[in-house]
Design a protein around this motif. Sequence first.
Motif, PDB file in Angstrom:
ATOM      1  N   VAL A  64      -7.980  11.553  -4.955  1.00 14.91           N
ATOM      2  CA  VAL A  64      -6.720  10.872  -5.274  1.00 14.91           C
ATOM      3  C   VAL A  64      -5.634  11.937  -5.361  1.00 14.91           C
ATOM      4  CG1 VAL A  64      -5.482   9.394  -6.909  1.00 14.91           C
ATOM      5  CG2 VAL A  64      -7.956   9.091  -6.571  1.00 14.91           C
ATOM      6  N   TRP A  65      -4.515  11.722  -4.705  1.00 15.26           N
ATOM      7  CA  TRP A  65      -3.425  12.680  -4.767  1.00 15.26           C
ATOM      8  C   TRP A  65      -2.099  11.956  -4.923  1.00 15.26           C
ATOM      9  CZ3 TRP A  65       0.295  13.414  -0.696  1.00 15.26           C
ATOM     10  CH2 TRP A  65       0.061  12.638   0.450  1.00 15.26           C
ATOM     11  N   VAL A  66      -1.074  12.706  -5.304  1.00 21.33           N
ATOM     12  CA  VAL A  66       0.241  12.137  -5.594  1.00 21.33           C
ATOM     13  C   VAL A  66       1.290  12.724  -4.652  1.00 21.33           C
ATOM     14  CG1 VAL A  66       2.137  12.150  -7.281  1.00 21.33           C
ATOM     15  CG2 VAL A  66      -0.177  11.561  -8.019  1.00 21.33           C
ATOM     16  N   ALA A  67       2.173  11.846  -4.149  1.00 19.76           N
ATOM     17  CA  ALA A  67       3.356  12.274  -3.411  1.00 19.76           C
ATOM     18  C   ALA A  67       4.582  11.827  -4.209  1.00 19.76           C
ATOM     19  CB  ALA A  67       3.376  11.662  -2.015  1.00 19.76           C
ATOM     20  N   VAL A  68       5.404  12.763  -4.628  1.00 20.09           N
ATOM     21  CA  VAL A  68       6.618  12.454  -5.398  1.00 20.09           C
ATOM     22  C   VAL A  68       7.804  12.508  -4.441  1.00 20.09           C
ATOM     23  CG1 VAL A  68       8.039  13.040  -7.379  1.00 20.09           C
ATOM     24  CG2 VAL A  68       5.581  13.505  -7.442  1.00 20.09           C
ATOM     25  N   SER A  69       8.460  11.380  -4.266  1.00 16.19           N
ATOM     26  CA  SER A  69       9.516  11.309  -3.258  1.00 16.19           C
ATOM     27  C   SER A  69      10.660  10.419  -3.753  1.00 16.19           C
ATOM     28  CB  SER A  69       8.924  10.806  -1.933  1.00 16.19           C
ATOM     29  OG  SER A  69       9.855  10.897  -0.887  1.00 16.19           O
ATOM     30  N   HIS A  70      11.344   9.797  -2.811  1.00 14.90           N
ATOM     31  CA  HIS A  70      12.586   9.065  -3.077  1.00 14.90           C
ATOM     32  C   HIS A  70      12.462   7.596  -2.672  1.00 14.90           C
ATOM     33  CE1 HIS A  70      14.549  13.026  -3.614  1.00 14.90           C
ATOM     34  NE2 HIS A  70      13.675  13.390  -2.699  1.00 14.90           N
ATOM     35  N   GLY A  71      13.364   6.784  -3.200  1.00 12.78           N
ATOM     36  CA  GLY A  71      13.271   5.339  -3.014  1.00 12.78           C
ATOM     37  C   GLY A  71      13.155   4.879  -1.573  1.00 12.78           C
ATOM     38  N   ASP A  72      14.105   5.258  -0.733  1.00 17.22           N
ATOM     39  CA  ASP A  72      14.087   4.793   0.654  1.00 17.22           C
ATOM     40  C   ASP A  72      12.896   5.360   1.423  1.00 17.22           C
ATOM     41  OD1 ASP A  72      16.252   3.124   0.451  1.00 17.22           O
ATOM     42  OD2 ASP A  72      17.694   4.512   1.361  1.00 17.22           O
ATOM     43  N   VAL A  73      12.533   6.603   1.140  1.00 13.77           N
ATOM     44  CA  VAL A  73      11.391   7.209   1.824  1.00 13.77           C
ATOM     45  C   VAL A  73      10.107   6.463   1.472  1.00 13.77           C
ATOM     46  CG1 VAL A  73      10.041   9.310   2.162  1.00 13.77           C
ATOM     47  CG2 VAL A  73      12.521   9.467   1.854  1.00 13.77           C
ATOM     48  N   ILE A  74       9.907   6.209   0.187  1.00 13.70           N
ATOM     49  CA  ILE A  74       8.691   5.502  -0.247  1.00 13.70           C
ATOM     50  C   ILE A  74       8.676   4.071   0.292  1.00 13.70           C
ATOM     51  CG2 ILE A  74       7.435   4.600  -2.254  1.00 13.70           C
ATOM     52  CD1 ILE A  74       8.315   7.109  -3.779  1.00 13.70           C
ATOM     53  N   LYS A  75       9.805   3.402   0.263  1.00 12.99           N
ATOM     54  CA  LYS A  75       9.876   2.038   0.810  1.00 12.99           C
ATOM     55  C   LYS A  75       9.495   2.023   2.286  1.00 12.99           C
ATOM     56  CE  LYS A  75      13.665  -0.235  -0.145  1.00 12.99           C
ATOM     57  NZ  LYS A  75      15.090  -0.477  -0.483  1.00 12.99           N
ATOM     58  N   SER A  76       9.949   3.031   3.027  1.00  9.30           N
ATOM     59  CA  SER A  76       9.633   3.062   4.450  1.00  9.30           C
ATOM     60  C   SER A  76       8.151   3.347   4.688  1.00  9.30           C
ATOM     61  CB  SER A  76      10.505   4.104   5.164  1.00  9.30           C
ATOM     62  OG  SER A  76      10.125   5.427   4.856  1.00  9.30           O
ATOM     63  N   ILE A  77       7.537   4.156   3.838  1.00 10.48           N
ATOM     64  CA  ILE A  77       6.098   4.429   3.947  1.00 10.48           C
ATOM     65  C   ILE A  77       5.305   3.171   3.620  1.00 10.48           C
ATOM     66  CG2 ILE A  77       4.174   5.734   2.943  1.00 10.48           C
ATOM     67  CD1 ILE A  77       6.227   8.043   2.514  1.00 10.48           C
ATOM     68  N   LEU A  78       5.715   2.456   2.583  1.00  7.80           N
ATOM     69  CA  LEU A  78       5.048   1.208   2.213  1.00  7.80           C
ATOM     70  C   LEU A  78       5.189   0.167   3.322  1.00  7.80           C
ATOM     71  CD1 LEU A  78       6.071   0.893  -1.555  1.00  7.80           C
ATOM     72  CD2 LEU A  78       3.774   1.310  -0.659  1.00  7.80           C
ATOM     73  N   ALA A  79       6.373   0.100   3.927  1.00  6.38           N
ATOM     74  CA  ALA A  79       6.590  -0.863   5.012  1.00  6.38           C
ATOM     75  C   ALA A  79       5.629  -0.592   6.158  1.00  6.38           C
ATOM     76  CB  ALA A  79       8.034  -0.808   5.492  1.00  6.38           C
ATOM     77  N   GLU A  80       5.474   0.681   6.515  1.00  9.76           N
ATOM     78  CA  GLU A  80       4.561   1.031   7.595  1.00  9.76           C
ATOM     79  C   GLU A  80       3.121   0.676   7.228  1.00  9.76           C
ATOM     80  OE1 GLU A  80       1.888   3.319  10.135  1.00  9.76           O
ATOM     81  OE2 GLU A  80       2.104   3.508   7.964  1.00  9.76           O
ATOM     82  N   ALA A  81       2.731   0.947   5.988  1.00  7.01           N
ATOM     83  CA  ALA A  81       1.371   0.640   5.546  1.00  7.01           C
ATOM     84  C   ALA A  81       1.101  -0.867   5.542  1.00  7.01           C
ATOM     85  CB  ALA A  81       1.136   1.212   4.147  1.00  7.01           C
ATOM     86  N   LEU A  82       2.133  -1.639   5.254  1.00  3.27           N
ATOM     87  CA  LEU A  82       1.996  -3.098   5.237  1.00  3.27           C
ATOM     88  C   LEU A  82       2.123  -3.721   6.627  1.00  3.27           C
ATOM     89  CD1 LEU A  82       4.179  -3.777   2.078  1.00  3.27           C
ATOM     90  CD2 LEU A  82       1.747  -4.351   2.283  1.00  3.27           C
ATOM     91  N   GLY A  83       2.455  -2.904   7.629  1.00  3.89           N
ATOM     92  CA  GLY A  83       2.681  -3.439   8.971  1.00  3.89           C
ATOM     93  C   GLY A  83       3.971  -4.208   9.055  1.00  3.89           C
ATOM     94  N   THR A  84       4.936  -3.837   8.210  1.00  2.00           N
ATOM     95  CA  THR A  84       6.224  -4.522   8.139  1.00  2.00           C
ATOM     96  C   THR A  84       7.278  -3.731   8.901  1.00  2.00           C
ATOM     97  OG1 THR A  84       5.679  -5.423   5.960  1.00  2.00           O
ATOM     98  CG2 THR A  84       8.007  -5.351   6.549  1.00  2.00           C
ATOM     99  N   HIS A  85       8.071  -4.404   9.708  1.00  3.73           N
ATOM    100  CA  HIS A  85       9.128  -3.735  10.465  1.00  3.73           C
ATOM    101  C   HIS A  85      10.119  -3.092   9.503  1.00  3.73           C
ATOM    102  CE1 HIS A  85      12.399  -3.092  13.344  1.00  3.73           C
ATOM    103  NE2 HIS A  85      11.507  -3.288  14.312  1.00  3.73           N
ATOM    104  N   LEU A  86      10.653  -1.950   9.899  1.00  7.46           N
ATOM    105  CA  LEU A  86      11.628  -1.247   9.073  1.00  7.46           C
ATOM    106  C   LEU A  86      12.821  -2.127   8.719  1.00  7.46           C
ATOM    107  CD1 LEU A  86      12.420   1.441   7.723  1.00  7.46           C
ATOM    108  CD2 LEU A  86      13.486   2.112   9.893  1.00  7.46           C
ATOM    109  N   ASP A  87      13.164  -3.077   9.582  1.00 13.09           N
ATOM    110  CA  ASP A  87      14.293  -3.963   9.305  1.00 13.09           C
ATOM    111  C   ASP A  87      14.054  -4.857   8.088  1.00 13.09           C
ATOM    112  OD1 ASP A  87      15.821  -2.947  11.334  1.00 13.09           O
ATOM    113  OD2 ASP A  87      15.406  -4.566  12.748  1.00 13.09           O
ATOM    114  N   LEU A  88      12.807  -4.946   7.635  1.00 12.00           N
ATOM    115  CA  LEU A  88      12.490  -5.767   6.463  1.00 12.00           C
ATOM    116  C   LEU A  88      12.186  -4.926   5.220  1.00 12.00           C
ATOM    117  CD1 LEU A  88      10.158  -8.422   8.168  1.00 12.00           C
ATOM    118  CD2 LEU A  88      12.624  -8.562   7.757  1.00 12.00           C
TER     119      LEU A  88
END
Length: 240
Positions: free
Chosen positions: A150-174
């Motif tokens: 288990v590891w931690v990445a400390v980052s920023h709001g928009d960056v984390i949202k974009s990583i989550l979107a990719e993991a969810l298979g969600t287009h960046l526009d959403l």
Amino acid sequence: MATVVLVRHGRTTANASGVLAGRSPGVKLDEVGQGQAARTAERLAVVPLAAVVSSPLVRCRQTAAAITGAQAGTVEAELDKAITECDYGEWQGRPLKELAKEKLWASVQRTPSSVTFPGGESMRAMQMRGVDAVRRHDAAIEAAHGPEAVWVAVSHGDVIKSILAEALGTHLDLFQRLHVDPASVSVVRISGGSPSVLCTNTHAGDLGWLVPPKKPGRRRRGAAGPADAVVGGGAGPGTA
């Protein structure tokens, strides 16, 4: 497969005053943000972290220091520019209420994949570097520490949202539909091209279910099990 805990930095002086900090130097956690970082560190203290990777901006380094300081073992935060804040260019340092009047604001809200900030970075480029960095670190950490790491990445709001979107298979526009608050915890397990999102934007609660099992070779369903989803939802974390 390793597990990455995505942590946004705690609240800053810029957040509190409604200013888009971007990559402005010297933006630190305010008193509220320091408390938020401490509480997040306390939540993660029960989890033996294989690594902590942080954006080099001071607000993330402060948050990462709180997390490493709460660990029982010695963990040093590694800095990586690839998970730093989006380069907002000419928008950086300006009040959000002023930026909301800009024509580009509507595109940021509705079609962020088309946005390149004047004098700065595109949101698509931000997502690509963030996702690539997390995948790179995840593969290296799994190779060094095993699939239960288990590891931690400390980052920023928009960056984390974009990583989550990719993991969810969600287009960046959403991706604006996702919320990532200061010092919040989101958990993703990356497995080749089929990641699983275990939680997003959590502020409280036990994270002990992330602790790897003590017996070698035994995996807990919902914690570090196989890549395939359990049909029917499974029994949840902590079960054999």
